[in-house]
Design a protein around this motif. Sequence first.
Motif, PDB file in Angstrom:
ATOM      1  N   ILE A 188       0.932  -1.240   0.028  1.00  0.00           N
ATOM      2  CA  ILE A 188       0.481   0.046  -0.425  1.00  0.00           C
ATOM      3  C   ILE A 188       0.898   1.201  -0.323  1.00  0.00           C
ATOM      4  CG2 ILE A 188      -1.735   1.132   1.105  1.00  0.00           C
ATOM      5  CD1 ILE A 188      -3.021  -1.595   2.897  1.00  0.00           C
ATOM      6  N   ALA A 189       0.354   2.156  -1.027  1.00  0.00           N
ATOM      7  CA  ALA A 189       1.929   3.281  -1.008  1.00  0.00           C
ATOM      8  C   ALA A 189       0.576   4.055  -1.545  1.00  0.00           C
ATOM      9  CB  ALA A 189       3.044   2.980  -2.388  1.00  0.00           C
ATOM     10  N   PHE A 190       0.891   5.364  -0.503  1.00  0.00           N
ATOM     11  CA  PHE A 190      -0.030   6.884  -0.507  1.00  0.00           C
ATOM     12  C   PHE A 190       0.926   7.825  -1.451  1.00  0.00           C
ATOM     13  CE2 PHE A 190      -2.500   4.682   3.266  1.00  0.00           C
ATOM     14  CZ  PHE A 190      -3.678   4.096   1.754  1.00  0.00           C
ATOM     15  N   LEU A 191       0.665   8.117  -1.860  1.00  0.00           N
ATOM     16  CA  LEU A 191       1.224   9.729  -2.533  1.00  0.00           C
ATOM     17  C   LEU A 191       2.631   9.542  -2.262  1.00  0.00           C
ATOM     18  CD1 LEU A 191      -1.037  12.881  -0.049  1.00  0.00           C
ATOM     19  CD2 LEU A 191      -1.341  12.071  -2.418  1.00  0.00           C
ATOM     20  N   SER A 192       2.828   8.788  -2.564  1.00  0.00           N
ATOM     21  CA  SER A 192       4.508   7.867  -3.049  1.00  0.00           C
ATOM     22  C   SER A 192       5.442   9.185  -3.693  1.00  0.00           C
ATOM     23  CB  SER A 192       4.899   6.921  -3.399  1.00  0.00           C
ATOM     24  OG  SER A 192       4.269   5.916  -2.873  1.00  0.00           O
ATOM     25  N   SER A 193       6.576   9.843  -2.958  1.00  0.00           N
ATOM     26  CA  SER A 193       7.202  10.548  -3.576  1.00  0.00           C
ATOM     27  C   SER A 193       8.436   9.673  -4.410  1.00  0.00           C
ATOM     28  CB  SER A 193       8.229  11.555  -2.469  1.00  0.00           C
ATOM     29  OG  SER A 193       7.454  11.828  -1.445  1.00  0.00           O
ATOM     30  N   PHE A 194       8.516   8.815  -5.122  1.00  0.00           N
ATOM     31  CA  PHE A 194       9.063   8.655  -6.566  1.00  0.00           C
ATOM     32  C   PHE A 194      10.188   9.867  -7.072  1.00  0.00           C
ATOM     33  CE2 PHE A 194       4.918   5.287  -6.618  1.00  0.00           C
ATOM     34  CZ  PHE A 194       5.945   4.387  -6.287  1.00  0.00           C
ATOM     35  N   THR A 195       9.808  10.818  -6.886  1.00  0.00           N
ATOM     36  CA  THR A 195      10.558  12.006  -7.823  1.00  0.00           C
ATOM     37  C   THR A 195      11.750  12.490  -6.853  1.00  0.00           C
ATOM     38  OG1 THR A 195      10.325  13.789  -8.821  1.00  0.00           O
ATOM     39  CG2 THR A 195       8.845  13.199  -6.453  1.00  0.00           C
ATOM     40  N   GLN A 196      11.838  11.995  -5.592  1.00  0.00           N
ATOM     41  CA  GLN A 196      12.693  12.100  -4.260  1.00  0.00           C
ATOM     42  C   GLN A 196      13.888  11.218  -4.508  1.00  0.00           C
ATOM     43  OE1 GLN A 196      10.947  15.247  -1.846  1.00  0.00           O
ATOM     44  NE2 GLN A 196      11.448  13.004  -0.736  1.00  0.00           N
ATOM     45  N   MET A 197      13.558  10.176  -5.309  1.00  0.00           N
ATOM     46  CA  MET A 197      14.816   9.013  -5.295  1.00  0.00           C
ATOM     47  C   MET A 197      16.237   9.132  -5.864  1.00  0.00           C
ATOM     48  SD  MET A 197      11.583   5.018  -6.042  1.00  0.00           S
ATOM     49  CE  MET A 197      13.518   4.568  -5.779  1.00  0.00           C
ATOM     50  N   PRO A 198      16.334   8.733  -5.182  1.00  0.00           N
ATOM     51  CA  PRO A 198      18.541   9.515  -5.170  1.00  0.00           C
ATOM     52  C   PRO A 198      18.509   8.822  -7.782  1.00  0.00           C
ATOM     53  CG  PRO A 198      18.495   8.926  -3.613  1.00  0.00           C
ATOM     54  CD  PRO A 198      16.844   8.596  -3.901  1.00  0.00           C
ATOM     55  N   GLY A 199      19.027  10.049  -7.693  1.00  0.00           N
ATOM     56  CA  GLY A 199      19.183   9.427  -9.857  1.00  0.00           C
ATOM     57  C   GLY A 199      17.608   9.458 -10.529  1.00  0.00           C
ATOM     58  N   GLY A 200      16.639   9.312  -9.821  1.00  0.00           N
ATOM     59  CA  GLY A 200      15.075   9.521 -10.308  1.00  0.00           C
ATOM     60  C   GLY A 200      14.246   8.778  -9.977  1.00  0.00           C
ATOM     61  N   ASN A 201      13.131   8.712 -10.448  1.00  0.00           N
ATOM     62  CA  ASN A 201      12.319   7.437 -10.455  1.00  0.00           C
ATOM     63  C   ASN A 201      12.173   6.485 -11.659  1.00  0.00           C
ATOM     64  OD1 ASN A 201       9.703   5.937 -10.285  1.00  0.00           O
ATOM     65  ND2 ASN A 201       8.529   7.326 -10.572  1.00  0.00           N
ATOM     66  N   PRO A 202      13.035   5.099 -11.100  1.00  0.00           N
ATOM     67  CA  PRO A 202      13.554   3.998 -11.769  1.00  0.00           C
ATOM     68  C   PRO A 202      12.669   3.248 -12.128  1.00  0.00           C
ATOM     69  CG  PRO A 202      13.797   3.225  -9.656  1.00  0.00           C
ATOM     70  CD  PRO A 202      13.376   4.416  -9.364  1.00  0.00           C
ATOM     71  N   TYR A 203      10.883   3.065 -12.216  1.00  0.00           N
ATOM     72  CA  TYR A 203      10.115   2.080 -11.659  1.00  0.00           C
ATOM     73  C   TYR A 203       9.118   2.471 -13.188  1.00  0.00           C
ATOM     74  CZ  TYR A 203      10.587   0.153  -7.174  1.00  0.00           C
ATOM     75  OH  TYR A 203      11.517  -0.160  -6.285  1.00  0.00           O
ATOM     76  N   PRO A 204       8.945   3.492 -14.101  1.00  0.00           N
ATOM     77  CA  PRO A 204       8.448   3.520 -15.009  1.00  0.00           C
ATOM     78  C   PRO A 204       9.193   2.447 -16.066  1.00  0.00           C
ATOM     79  CG  PRO A 204       8.065   5.622 -13.767  1.00  0.00           C
ATOM     80  CD  PRO A 204       9.108   5.283 -13.573  1.00  0.00           C
ATOM     81  N   ASP A 205      10.108   3.104 -16.619  1.00  0.00           N
ATOM     82  CA  ASP A 205      10.970   2.254 -17.232  1.00  0.00           C
ATOM     83  C   ASP A 205      11.332   0.769 -16.719  1.00  0.00           C
ATOM     84  OD1 ASP A 205      11.634   4.225 -19.056  1.00  0.00           O
ATOM     85  OD2 ASP A 205      13.280   5.623 -17.657  1.00  0.00           O
ATOM     86  N   LEU A 206      11.753   0.529 -15.586  1.00  0.00           N
ATOM     87  CA  LEU A 206      12.217  -0.837 -15.093  1.00  0.00           C
ATOM     88  C   LEU A 206      11.069  -1.471 -15.721  1.00  0.00           C
ATOM     89  CD1 LEU A 206      14.332  -2.623 -13.393  1.00  0.00           C
ATOM     90  CD2 LEU A 206      13.555  -1.678 -11.581  1.00  0.00           C
ATOM     91  N   ILE A 207       9.905  -1.395 -14.966  1.00  0.00           N
ATOM     92  CA  ILE A 207       8.704  -2.234 -14.423  1.00  0.00           C
ATOM     93  C   ILE A 207       8.552  -3.133 -15.532  1.00  0.00           C
ATOM     94  CG2 ILE A 207       6.522  -2.117 -14.093  1.00  0.00           C
ATOM     95  CD1 ILE A 207       6.432  -0.203 -12.328  1.00  0.00           C
TER      96      ILE A 207
END
Length: 284
Positions: A188-207
Amino acid sequence: MTIEVPHQPLPIDQSDVRYAHGPDSVAQPGVAPGETIEFDWNDNDSGVYPGTSRKFWVHVPAGYDPADPASLMVFQDGWWYLDPAGEVRGATVLDNLVHRGDIPVTIGVFVDPGVRPDAEDPKNRNIEYDAFDDRYARFLLNEIIPEVTKRYSVTEDPERWGICGGSSGGNCAFTAAWLRPDKFRRVIAFLSSFTQMPGGNPYPDLIPRVPGKPLRIFLQAGHRDLRWNEPEGNWLASNLRVAAALAEAGYDFRLVLGDGGHSPNHGGVLLPDALRWMWRSDGG
C-alpha cells in the motif's frame, strides 16, 4: 456483479479538500482493542543503519491466537500511522477489520524512521525511505521483524506479508516489496515520493523491462500533490507513470486518485478499503 456508488458532487476547488473518515477508522462498540507494545531500537542494535535510534510499536489484535500464525503488516512512519487521533489510525483499523473477518488476523508493526542524535541533520528518514536499494528491507527482515516473531506466531507465507507507507514511506514500501518479493507481496503506497529517489524514479522504465513479480499493489495519488503542474519533480505525474507501467505490465494493482494536496488524510481514510482489497481472496 455491478456495484452502484452513491453520487457525490465533485469539489470545484481541489486545493484544500478533506475526506471524512468512515466507521472502520473509529473505535467501535463491541470491538475489543488489541494490545500495542512499544520498543526502543538504538544504534547498538542496528547493523544496517549504525548510529541511529528509533521506536517501533507492535499491535496485536484481540483475535490473535498463537496456534494460528498471523499475517504481518509493516507501516513506515510508525507513530503517524498508529496514532488513534491521527489521519491513518492503523491499529484501530486493524482491530475493526479483524473483528469483522474482513481481513485475516494481522499483526501490525509500526516503525519510526531513524534519527542520528549526533549528526548535523539528525533525521535519517529520506536516507532510509528514498533509496533504491535493499537496505531498508534488510533492516526490517534482519532486525525488526525477528523481534516480533520471537514473541508472536507469524506466518512465513509471503502472500500474507504486507508493507504500507505514505510520501517517502510509500516509495520505501514499494521498493522493499520490489526487491524482496520473496518476503513482501502486498503493498500500500500513498502519495509516494518517487520523484525524490536519488537518480530519479526508476520504476516507469524498469517495471515493463523485467519479468513480472508476484505483487499486489494499492496506490493512491492526489490531483494537487507537490509540484502537480510543474515539468520537473512532479509528485502526481510520477505516481501516474508508475501506475501506467504496472497496468502495461499486467500487475494486480489499483490506483485511487483523489483531490487535495500532499496530506495523509485521503490515504488514511482509504486504509480500510486498501486492506480489504489487498487481502481479498478472489482475483477481482
